[in-house]
Structure formats: structure tokens, C-alpha cells
Design an enzyme around this catalytic site. Structure first.
Site, PDB file in Angstrom:
ATOM      1  CE  LYS A  64      15.480 -52.695  11.986  1.00 58.69           C
ATOM      2  NZ  LYS A  64      15.800 -52.544  13.413  1.00 58.69           N
ATOM      3  NE  ARG A  70       9.179 -46.194   7.977  1.00 58.19           N
ATOM      4  CZ  ARG A  70      10.011 -47.079   8.546  1.00 58.19           C
ATOM      5  NH1 ARG A  70      11.026 -47.582   7.884  1.00 58.19           N
ATOM      6  NH2 ARG A  70       9.813 -47.498   9.763  1.00 58.19           N
ATOM      7  CD  GLU A 117      12.946 -55.356  17.166  1.00 57.21           C
ATOM      8  OE1 GLU A 117      12.144 -54.640  16.543  1.00 57.21           O
ATOM      9  OE2 GLU A 117      12.806 -56.577  17.330  1.00 57.21           O
TER      10      GLU A 117
END
Ligand code: ATP
Ligand code: MG
Length: 564
Positions: free
Chosen positions: A273, A263, A38
């Protein structure tokens, strides 16, 4: 490493799954993956793991990997993020073949899919507010309640949805929801929202849309349109998979297989982020590419190489359970890489002057230096030597403690590549007591740093010739946080409470070999005895700037040795 059946060595559970698909002939033996960021931040080392995995698998199976921007949320997305992401994936060494793809290019098709579901009675327009929807959704232990609008007929839903698209309703007044099961044990299946109204311009579609699709609805369609075979994502999407499958099954379009992996988490840093953005916006760092950031661009500016990052991603492997990787492993990978590749040079960070009393005034000579003992092809160079030099202030002690093998009054040491020198005395500033000059003599019979009579010295120092040296600015970077896990470091405290106040020390009057002034941005060197340093992007011939990539002390090698 594919064999004749197009299977590869199953180094992880994902390749094992794909090998199984190869056996059964699923997807006709094709493998198409994607990396779907994204564009709402810069890529970080966690993304590097996903990039290496997706592009790595595509390359192993002679397939392809798309770079697709998941740009379905207009308010948080910016062009600069798109630019930086493209640059970073390229820099890591990967190739997405054709052009970059954007989810927003499929908006029209997504709309058609939604209309399809409405017609089938599988989606409806709901007028509940966000809070009400949350309230009606129930909890893990209680089933949800039907919205009063759940029974709307397809015709009414179609009309309302069309009017939503036309912009007739304000933000938040209505949503389109999938009609699945309000009492599902999986809360994601309780009539999830598919579209919301947002009167916000989009970086690519401009004012073309005022309704935007939600991730769970959009993502599967994006994968499907592109013919993705294996949609690899992180573990938190595991209980979204039934929804991913539901949409694609109901739509009856190509159905990729979603596979989840753990992850990457790293000690001494944060990776979300949202948190990285906060570090940037609150000025804790100089930007997304601050050399202390775990971003790809930060690591690059710090002196990390694509090879070291790829090596790191390979070593950590791919698993199904979350864990945290020791930052020391990443540091080990860059040390190994730079040890092979970096040219050895001399730089003095905290200079003190040395005068060689028996070396004639005005004379200078060139001594020879090996560029990289690990790599003979790197050759040799010549460095100027003269009567006045700089050495590191901490390499001299007037009153040397035990085991201090460097320079002290009456003590002889080797100046790397040059001569043996013996200290006679130190000159001090009478008012401050600070040492201003160290007076030495040299032995002309030790040229190259070796004594013909076999006389040994305990210490070898780095140095630069004072009249030839260039002034340089050096930034000593260290870990950004003092805590192993700044994310969960205790009640009532937040990650910024654990910022390392010494994560950057600026040294403005360092002295470096003259050749270093012409270092190009990104060039990495080993400053002998000090560590690896990278010419900053702001470096220039008149004002050289170097970032410390990493010191020489390898804590990971120690950990590995202990565990053996
Ligand atoms: P964040 O949680 O930091 O906002 P994200 O997952 O929302 O990250 P995306 O841009 O959606 O960020 O991520 C693109 C791809 O990278 C996704 O497939 C995601 O699963 C993967 N990814 C993100 N963070 C990590 C990580 N720490 N380790 C491995 N893969 C990751
Ligand atoms: Mg995401």
C-alpha cells in the site's frame, strides 16, 4: 461442500487444519473468520486473495466472516478508505452478515486488558526513547538489555499508564511494554511495545484517546472479542504468533488459532500500500482506481469482473511458501470470463474512410450480427451499413507484404456481417501522402458476408458505417511496469524507474457502432479483433469513453499449452 461431519474437501492446508478441528470438536464445530484491513489504502488483488480465503472458508463451513477495520493507527487512516473497502468487499460478492466492525470500538476493553497485565506484573511503563528501546533490544545474535524502568512496581505503572491516557505526557515520551523476555531468541518477545502516546485525532474516536495500542497487542484482543476461531494472516506474522499467543494466554480470554499463509505477489506490478500510495501521490496514475492499478477498484474500472477475480484466487491456491504469480494468469481469467459474457461489437480505433462506389448514395440497410457466438441467449442485433464506412487504417496496405491478408488494391475481403468488398484504389493527400480514402466496390450477392458461389476471401475486417458511427475516446491500457519484478530490479533503482511509458495510450477519435454510445459505465464488450473494452465510469452518451481491459492474445494459454 460440507459433508455430514461438517468437514469440507481439504483443498489447502488451512481447510485441512479446520477439518482436524471439526474432528476433535474444537470450538464446538463453529468457524468464525475475519478480514481485518487497516483503512490506510485501497484494497488490492492481494487483499482479494485474503478476502476469498476468509469468506470462502466461512461459507464452506457454514460459519461467518467479519469485516473488521483494524483502525488502531490514527494518523494514516481516512474515511474514504473505509468507504472504498466496504464497496470493494461487497462488489467481490461477499457478505459479512451483521454490521461492519471497528477495532477502535474495543479501545476501552484493550485498555482494561493492559491494566490487567500491569496488575499481574506483566507490563510496565518505560521512559526510554524509541531509539534507546531499539538499542536495548539487541540483535539476532545478541540478547537485549533490560530497561532501567523494567523493575517498576505495578502501582507506579498503573499510575503512569493512567496519566498517559489522560494526556499528561508528550508524544514519544513514554510507552507501555509487555514484560516478557529480553533475551528471547524471538526479538518480537523482547518486551514489545503495547501502547504509545499519540496526540492525534482518530477517525472514529475523535479526541477520546491520546494513547493507541500496537498491532500485536491489539489484534489478538480484537479476534478474541469477536469470538474468531481461526485468525488467518500472512506469513510475515509467523514469528509474531508466540506473542499473539502470549497476550491471550496471559489475559485468559478466548484464544483463536492464528494460521499463516503466503501472500500473493504478482509480476509486473507492486502490491504494498505504501508503494501504491506513492504512485497516487506522485501522479504516476490518476488515482487509486486508475485502471492500471492492481487495486480492486482499478481492476473494476478496467473491466475486471468479480467472477474473474474469484476464479483467479481459487486457481492460485493457498500455500505456506511465498511465490510470485504470473500476471498472465490473472489476464487469462478475465479473458475466459469475458469470452463467455461479453457482447461482440465493432469499433474502429484508427479510422480511415472507405467509399463503396457501387453502393447507391443515400441508401442504408441493416445487417444482422450475432451478439455472442459463445452464448446464443445473447441474441442478435442489427447494424447500419451504408456507402461510406470506416475501417482500421492498419487493415489496408498499398504494398501488402507476404501474409498480409487484409485489404490492398485489387484484393477482396469480407466486411464482417455485411458484404465482400474489393479495393479499387487508395486516394492520398497530395501534400502528406497520407491515405485519406479507400475506394472499393461491393458484391451485392454476398450479403451477410458469405458468397453464394463459394468464393473465398482470406481476410475479414471490422468496420462501422460512417454516417451512423459515434465518436468515442478509447484508452489503451497496458501493464504499469516494464519489469517482471519492479520491487527488486537492481541496486540503486526504485520501482518507479520501471514504469511503462506506454501503459496508457489515449485515442480520441475512434468510431464505434451507434449502440455503444448508450453503454452504461462498467459494461464490457469485445471489440471484434481488438480486445475487451469497458465503458469507463466517465462515459456519457455525448462522449463515450472505453478502457481496454485486455487484448485478445492470451499469453497464459500459450504457457499452459507448452507445459502440457
Ligand atoms: P500492505 O503490506 O500492502 O500495507 P497489509 O498487510 O498491511 O498490506 P492490511 O490492511 O493489514 O494490509 O491487510 C488486511 C489483510 O489482508 C491482512 O490479513 C493481510 O494479511 C491480507 N493481505 C494483505 N496483503 C496481502 C497479499 N498480498 N496477499 C494476501 N493477503 C494479503
Ligand atoms: Mg497490515
Amino acid at each position: 461442500m460440507s459433508d455430514i461431519n461438517n468437514k469440507v474437501e481439504s483443498t489447502d492446508f488451512i481447510r485441512e487444519i479446520i477439518n482436524g478441528d471439526m474432528e476433535t470438536g474444537k470450538n464446538g464445530g463453529r468457524v468464525i473468520t475475519r478480514f481485518p484491513p487497516e483503512p490506510n489504502g485501497y484494497l488490492h488483488i492481494g487483499h482479494a486473495k485474503a478476502i476469498c480465503l476468509n469468506f470462502g472458508i466461512a461459507s464452506d463451513y457454514k460459519g461467518s466472516c467479519n469485516l473488521r477495520f483494524d483502525d488502531t493507527n490514527p494518523v494514516k487512516e481516512e474515511e474514504d478508505y473505509v468507504r472504498s473497502i466496504i464497496e470493494d468487499v461487497k462488489w467481490l460478492g461477499f457478505d459479512w452478515g451483521k454490521e461492519v466492525l471497528f477495532a477502535s470500538d474495543y479501545f476501552e476493553f484493550m485498555y482494561e486488558c493492559a491494566v490487567n497485565l500491569i496488575k499481574k506484573g506483566k507490563a510496565y511503563v518505560d521512559d526510554l526513547t524509541g531509539d534507546e528501546i531499539r538499542e536495548y533490544r539487541g540483535t539476532l545474535t545478541e540478547p537485549g538489555k533490560d530497561s532501567p524502568h523494567r523493575g517498576r512496581k505495578p502501582e507506579e505503572n498503573l499510575e503512569l499508564f493512567e496519566r498517559m491516557r489522560k494526556g499528561e505526557f508528550p508524544d514519544g515520551s513514554r510507552v507501555l511494554r509487555a514484560r516478557i523476555d529480553m533475551s528471547s531468541g524471538n526479538i518480537n518477545m523482547r518486551d514489545p511495545v503495547m501502547y504509545r502516546i499519540m496526540h492525534a485525532p482518530h477517525h472514529r474516536t475523535g479526541d477520546g484517546w491520546c494513547i493507541y495500542p500496537m498491532y500485536d497487542f491489539a489484534h489478538g484482543i480484537e479476534d478474541s472479542v469477536e469470538g474468531i476461531t481461526h485468525s488467518i494472516c500472512t506469513l510475515e506474522f509467523e514469528n509474531h504468533r508466540p506473542l499473539y499467543d502470549w497476550f491471550l494466554d496471559e489475559l485468559g480470554i478466548h484464544h483463536p488459532q492464528q494460521i499463516e499463509f503466503a501472500r500473493l505477489n504478482l509480476t509486473y506490478t507492486v502490491m504494498s500500500k505504501r508503494k501504491l500510495l506513492r504512485l497516487v501521490e506522485d501522479g504516476h496514475v490518476s488515482g487509486w482506481d486508475d485502471p492500471r492499478m492492481p487495486t480492486i477498484s482499478g481492476l473494476r474500472r478496467r473491466g475486471y469482473t468479480p467472477g474473474a477475480i474469484r476464479d483467479f484466487c481459487e486457481r492460485i491456491g493457498v500455500a505456506k511458501t511465498n511465490s510470485t504469480v504470473d500476471m498472465a494468469l490473472l489476464e487469462h481469467c478475465i479473458r475466459e470470463d469475458l469470452n463467455r459474457r461479453a457482447m461482440r461489437v465493432m469499433a474502429v480505433l484508427d479510422p480511415v474512410k472507405v467509399v463503396i462506389e457501387n453502393y447507391p448514395e443515400g441508401r442504408e440497410e441493416l445487417v444482422e450480427a450475432v451478439n455472442n457466438p459463445e452464448d446464443p441467449s445473447a441474441g442478435k442485433r442489427e447494424i447500419p451499413f451504408s456507402r461510406t464506412l470506416y475501417i482500421e487504417r492498419e487493415d489496408f496496405r498499398e504494398d501488402p507484404p507476404k501474409k498480409f491478408f487484409r485489404l490492398a488494391p485489387g484484393r477482396e475481403v469480407r466486411l464482417k456481417h455485411a458484404y465482400y468488398v474489393k479495393c479499387r484504389e487508395a486516394v492520398k493527400d497530395p501534400s502528406t501522402g497520407e491515405i485519406t480514402e479507400i475506394r472499393c466496390t461491393y458484391d451485392p450477392d454476398t450479403r451477410g458476408g458469405w458468397s453464394a458461389d463459394g468464393r473465398k476471401v482470406m481476410g475479414t475486417l471490422h468496420w462501422v458505417s460512417a454516417p451512423h458511427a459515434r465518436n468515442a475516446r478509447v484508452r489503451l491500457y497496458d501493464r504499469l511496469f516494464t519489469e517482471e519484478n519492479p520491487d527488486s530490479a537492481g541496486e540503486g533503482r526504485t520501482f518507479t524507474d520501471f514504469l511503462n511509458p506506454e501503459s496508457c495510450r489515449n485515442l480520441d477519435s475512434c468510431k464505434v457502432e451507434p449502440a455503444l454510445a448508450s453503454a452504461a459505465p462498467g459494461n464490457v464488450f469485445q471489440f471484434l479483433r481488438l480486445g475487451y473494452f469497458c465503458a469507463d465510469m466517465e462515459t456519457s452518451e455525448t462522449d463515450p469513453v472505453f478502457n481496454r481491459t485486455i487484448s485478445l492474445k492470451d499469453t497464459w494459454a500459450k504457457i499452459e499449452k507448452k507445459s502440457r
